[in-house]
Design a protein around this motif. Structure first.
Motif, PDB file in Angstrom:
ATOM      1  N   ALA A  45     -12.737  -3.523  -1.449  1.00 20.91           N
ATOM      2  CA  ALA A  45     -12.862  -2.396  -0.520  1.00 20.91           C
ATOM      3  C   ALA A  45     -11.719  -2.386   0.495  1.00 20.91           C
ATOM      4  O   ALA A  45     -11.207  -1.323   0.864  1.00 20.91           O
ATOM      5  N   ARG A  46     -11.298  -3.567   0.933  1.00 24.51           N
ATOM      6  CA  ARG A  46     -10.178  -3.638   1.888  1.00 24.51           C
ATOM      7  C   ARG A  46      -8.885  -3.128   1.240  1.00 24.51           C
ATOM      8  O   ARG A  46      -8.073  -2.466   1.893  1.00 24.51           O
ATOM      9  N   GLY A  47      -8.692  -3.441  -0.037  1.00 21.42           N
ATOM     10  CA  GLY A  47      -7.521  -2.930  -0.740  1.00 21.42           C
ATOM     11  C   GLY A  47      -7.523  -1.419  -0.805  1.00 21.42           C
ATOM     12  O   GLY A  47      -6.488  -0.763  -0.584  1.00 21.42           O
ATOM     13  N   ILE A  48      -8.670  -0.843  -1.068  1.00 23.92           N
ATOM     14  CA  ILE A  48      -8.787   0.618  -1.101  1.00 23.92           C
ATOM     15  C   ILE A  48      -8.527   1.201   0.280  1.00 23.92           C
ATOM     16  O   ILE A  48      -7.856   2.223   0.434  1.00 23.92           O
ATOM     17  N   GLU A  49      -9.052   0.527   1.313  1.00 26.49           N
ATOM     18  CA  GLU A  49      -8.825   1.003   2.687  1.00 26.49           C
ATOM     19  C   GLU A  49      -7.342   1.000   3.035  1.00 26.49           C
ATOM     20  O   GLU A  49      -6.858   1.905   3.716  1.00 26.49           O
ATOM     21  N   ARG A  50      -6.605  -0.032   2.583  1.00 26.26           N
ATOM     22  CA  ARG A  50      -5.153  -0.067   2.841  1.00 26.26           C
ATOM     23  C   ARG A  50      -4.463   1.137   2.199  1.00 26.26           C
ATOM     24  O   ARG A  50      -3.574   1.748   2.792  1.00 26.26           O
ATOM     25  N   VAL A  51      -4.853   1.463   0.979  1.00 26.75           N
ATOM     26  CA  VAL A  51      -4.248   2.607   0.295  1.00 26.75           C
ATOM     27  C   VAL A  51      -4.564   3.894   1.046  1.00 26.75           C
ATOM     28  O   VAL A  51      -3.680   4.736   1.263  1.00 26.75           O
ATOM     29  N   LEU A  52      -5.814   4.059   1.451  1.00 27.49           N
ATOM     30  CA  LEU A  52      -6.201   5.286   2.156  1.00 27.49           C
ATOM     31  C   LEU A  52      -5.477   5.402   3.494  1.00 27.49           C
ATOM     32  O   LEU A  52      -5.090   6.502   3.908  1.00 27.49           O
ATOM     33  N   ALA A  53      -5.289   4.266   4.166  1.00 26.04           N
ATOM     34  CA  ALA A  53      -4.556   4.293   5.435  1.00 26.04           C
ATOM     35  C   ALA A  53      -3.099   4.686   5.204  1.00 26.04           C
ATOM     36  O   ALA A  53      -2.524   5.482   5.972  1.00 26.04           O
ATOM     37  N   ALA A  54      -2.494   4.167   4.135  1.00 27.75           N
ATOM     38  CA  ALA A  54      -1.112   4.522   3.825  1.00 27.75           C
ATOM     39  C   ALA A  54      -1.001   5.996   3.447  1.00 27.75           C
ATOM     40  O   ALA A  54      -0.021   6.668   3.806  1.00 27.75           O
ATOM     41  N   LEU A  55      -1.997   6.500   2.760  1.00 27.38           N
ATOM     42  CA  LEU A  55      -1.995   7.921   2.383  1.00 27.38           C
ATOM     43  C   LEU A  55      -2.146   8.793   3.625  1.00 27.38           C
ATOM     44  O   LEU A  55      -1.488   9.837   3.744  1.00 27.38           O
ATOM     45  N   GLU A  56      -2.995   8.371   4.548  1.00 26.15           N
ATOM     46  CA  GLU A  56      -3.161   9.140   5.786  1.00 26.15           C
ATOM     47  C   GLU A  56      -1.870   9.137   6.601  1.00 26.15           C
ATOM     48  O   GLU A  56      -1.499  10.146   7.205  1.00 26.15           O
ATOM     49  N   ALA A 110       0.832  -1.205   0.000  1.00 23.18           N
ATOM     50  CA  ALA A 110       0.000   0.000   0.000  1.00 23.18           C
ATOM     51  C   ALA A 110       0.868   1.257   0.000  1.00 23.18           C
ATOM     52  O   ALA A 110       0.570   2.243  -0.685  1.00 23.18           O
ATOM     53  N   ARG A 111       1.959   1.234   0.773  1.00 25.15           N
ATOM     54  CA  ARG A 111       2.859   2.396   0.781  1.00 25.15           C
ATOM     55  C   ARG A 111       3.497   2.594  -0.587  1.00 25.15           C
ATOM     56  O   ARG A 111       3.658   3.723  -1.047  1.00 25.15           O
ATOM     57  N   ARG A 112       3.859   1.477  -1.244  1.00 28.60           N
ATOM     58  CA  ARG A 112       4.435   1.587  -2.585  1.00 28.60           C
ATOM     59  C   ARG A 112       3.374   2.111  -3.578  1.00 28.60           C
ATOM     60  O   ARG A 112       3.673   2.927  -4.448  1.00 28.60           O
ATOM     61  N   PHE A 113       2.158   1.619  -3.449  1.00 31.47           N
ATOM     62  CA  PHE A 113       1.057   2.072  -4.309  1.00 31.47           C
ATOM     63  C   PHE A 113       0.892   3.586  -4.194  1.00 31.47           C
ATOM     64  O   PHE A 113       0.782   4.296  -5.198  1.00 31.47           O
ATOM     65  N   VAL A 114       0.889   4.086  -2.961  1.00 30.89           N
ATOM     66  CA  VAL A 114       0.743   5.530  -2.732  1.00 30.89           C
ATOM     67  C   VAL A 114       1.922   6.285  -3.327  1.00 30.89           C
ATOM     68  O   VAL A 114       1.747   7.312  -4.003  1.00 30.89           O
ATOM     69  N   HIS A 115       3.115   5.795  -3.099  1.00 25.26           N
ATOM     70  CA  HIS A 115       4.303   6.500  -3.598  1.00 25.26           C
ATOM     71  C   HIS A 115       4.295   6.598  -5.121  1.00 25.26           C
ATOM     72  O   HIS A 115       4.572   7.658  -5.682  1.00 25.26           O
ATOM     73  N   ARG A 116       3.970   5.522  -5.795  1.00 23.98           N
ATOM     74  CA  ARG A 116       4.082   5.495  -7.253  1.00 23.98           C
ATOM     75  C   ARG A 116       2.937   6.227  -7.951  1.00 23.98           C
ATOM     76  O   ARG A 116       3.095   6.625  -9.111  1.00 23.98           O
ATOM     77  N   ARG A 117       1.827   6.421  -7.251  1.00 22.85           N
ATOM     78  CA  ARG A 117       0.663   7.010  -7.927  1.00 22.85           C
ATOM     79  C   ARG A 117       0.085   8.188  -7.144  1.00 22.85           C
ATOM     80  O   ARG A 117      -1.095   8.489  -7.243  1.00 22.85           O
ATOM     81  N   ARG A 118       0.939   8.850  -6.399  1.00 21.95           N
ATOM     82  CA  ARG A 118       0.471   9.911  -5.508  1.00 21.95           C
ATOM     83  C   ARG A 118      -0.280  11.013  -6.279  1.00 21.95           C
ATOM     84  O   ARG A 118      -1.303  11.512  -5.821  1.00 21.95           O
ATOM     85  N   ALA A 119       0.210  11.378  -7.446  1.00 25.15           N
ATOM     86  CA  ALA A 119      -0.406  12.470  -8.198  1.00 25.15           C
ATOM     87  C   ALA A 119      -1.820  12.129  -8.671  1.00 25.15           C
ATOM     88  O   ALA A 119      -2.640  13.014  -8.890  1.00 25.15           O
ATOM     89  N   LEU A 120      -2.106  10.840  -8.820  1.00 30.01           N
ATOM     90  CA  LEU A 120      -3.416  10.411  -9.325  1.00 30.01           C
ATOM     91  C   LEU A 120      -4.330   9.893  -8.224  1.00 30.01           C
ATOM     92  O   LEU A 120      -5.506   9.634  -8.485  1.00 30.01           O
TER      93      LEU A 120
END
Length: 432
Positions: free
Chosen positions: A361-372, A322-332
């Motif tokens: 939905a859990r995958g999306i929640e992981r991304v949102l938690a990493a973004l927070e 999730a942290r990698r997902f956020v890092h690589r796609r932060r602008a989008l």
């Protein structure tokens, strides 16, 4: 039938209120854009600006057009009053727009616009008027949707005829900027998905986004219960239902996210199964072509295209991913998640289940938690010059690769100090 009429603004000397503001006032809807016919636009503009505490400026010196911008985003456009106001009204597009209001609220109605307002009916003033400016065909679809009116049968037939003649080259196609503005007014509606369907029924979608129609009849199976075209329209509906303030580029991305599927369709001869490998990449290119043709700003074209190109990226299964997902796609990120969610919710095929939607939905929640946890990218631990000195390399692509690798390691929490960054880069260089 209509609400109580709001107060009218102060009338400029000799002014007649016309167009949408006159229509909306009769419907009991407060307007923000007012169109006036006045004998002296310049003088009237300055008087109106003084009365409203706004500012007046000239829009078109050759034609004598002026505009007044007032508080709250209210705008008044003033044009020279013709010698025969009623004749001018008879050259308008639809009867509900061919109304004028005089001081005191007296209404000029020369084509039966008030009766059509009461009946919630959209009727052309004349077939010739509709054909004189073919953009009025798109405007008919937009007004039907945004006003909640019904196209009168003869008017609908005339709109279809205009669409047919445009397709055949018997009428000139309006400037794309004008088409874009009408389509965007439709897309901003909460009922935009139905509006897209209406454009198709009237023959206007083929003139606007023919690429979208390629998905008609392209069956997907698996997670999907709709063909490619209907799925895109449903994804737009799902997006707006969850994100009613979604901006237009995001709405385009939801509508077009699978536009590349028809051109990447492959069918296994043995199993009959279909696949669409690379449709995200092809769809991104098509999206850029569509939105460039419609004259959207370059930044909006790039953003929507990038969203379409990224919508198939797998959601993370772990916190580190999730942290990698956020890092690589932060602008989008937030818009991408919105498109992905709309895509999934628009798919209710045999492989779709409540369990699969919960996992998504859990995958999306992981991304949102990493973004927070990491709302912005961490500051760089080493400058470019330091990286070049450490690795002994000159300026060039290698430095960029090292910088990106270090930035990702920092975002993932693998390094946190300049010393750790140096050790990481030396190990990275040895392995790469």
């Amino acid at each position: 039938m209509f609400r109580r009429r709001p107060p009218l603004p102060p009338f400029p000397p000799g002014g007649v209120l016309v167009g949408g503001a006159a229509r909306d006032w009769l419907r009991g809807v407060a307007a923000k854009d007012f169109d006036w016919m006045v004998p002296d636009p310049a003088g009237a503009a300055h008087l109106l600006a003084g009365a409203l505490g706004g500012s007046a400026f000239e829009l078109d010196a050759a034609r004598g057009y002026w505009r007044v911008s007032a508080a709250g985003g209210v705008q008044h456009d003033l044009v020279p009053r013709p010698a025969d106001v009623e004749e001018d009204l008879q050259r308008r597009d639809f009867t509900v727009n061919a109304l004028g209001v005089l001081p005191g609220g007296r209404v000029l109605d020369v084509v039966g616009g008030q009766a059509d307002l009461r009946a919630r009916r959209l009727r052309m003033v004349s077939r010739g008027n509709l054909r004189a400016d073919p953009l009025r065909a798109w405007r008919a679809a937009r007004f039907e949707l945004t006003l909640g009116f019904r196209l009168e049968d003869g008017t609908e037939a005339a709109v279809r005829e205009v669409a047919s003649d445009l397709a055949a080259g018997r009428l000139p196609v309006p400037a794309w900027e004008r088409v874009r503005d009408e389509v965007h007014a439709l897309l901003r509606s909460m009922d935009a998905a139905r509006g897209v369907g209406r454009l198709e029924e009237l023959g206007l979608l083929a003139l606007t986004v023919p690429e979208l129609r390629e998905g008609q009849g392209v069956v997907q199976g698996g997670f999907h219960h709709l063909d490619v075209f209907a799925h895109g329209v449903e994804a737009l509906h799902q997006l707006i239902g969850r994100f009613p303030d979604a901006p237009v580029p995001l709405r385009w991305a939801a509508l077009l996210h699978d536009v590349g599927k028809p051109r990447t369709l492959m069918r296994d001869e043995l199993t009959g199964r279909t696949s669409f490998h690379g449709h995200d990449r092809v769809g991104a290119a098509i999206t850029a072509q569509v939105l460039t043709r419609l004259k959207l700003p370059g930044e909006d074209v790039r953003h929507a295209s990038a969203l379409v190109g990224a919508h198939m990226v797998p959601l993370p299964a772990t916190e580190r991913e999730a942290r990698r997902f956020v890092h690589r796609r932060r602008a989008l990120l937030t818009d991408l998640l919105a498109v992905m969610l709309a895509d999934r919710e628009a798919a209710r095929g045999p492989l779709s289940s409540e369990a699969s939607r919960r996992a998504y939905a859990r995958g999306i929640e992981r991304v949102l938690a990493a973004l927070e946890e990491q709302p912005s990218a961490p500051p760089p631990l080493l400058r470019g010059e330091e990286i070049m000195a450490l690795l002994g390399v000159p300026p060039g692509p290698r430095v960029g690769e090292a910088t990106r690798a270090l930035a990702e390691a920092t975002a993932l929490g693998e390094v946190g100090t300049p010393g750790e960054a140096c050790a990481f880069l030396l190990a990275w260089a040895a392995a790469n």
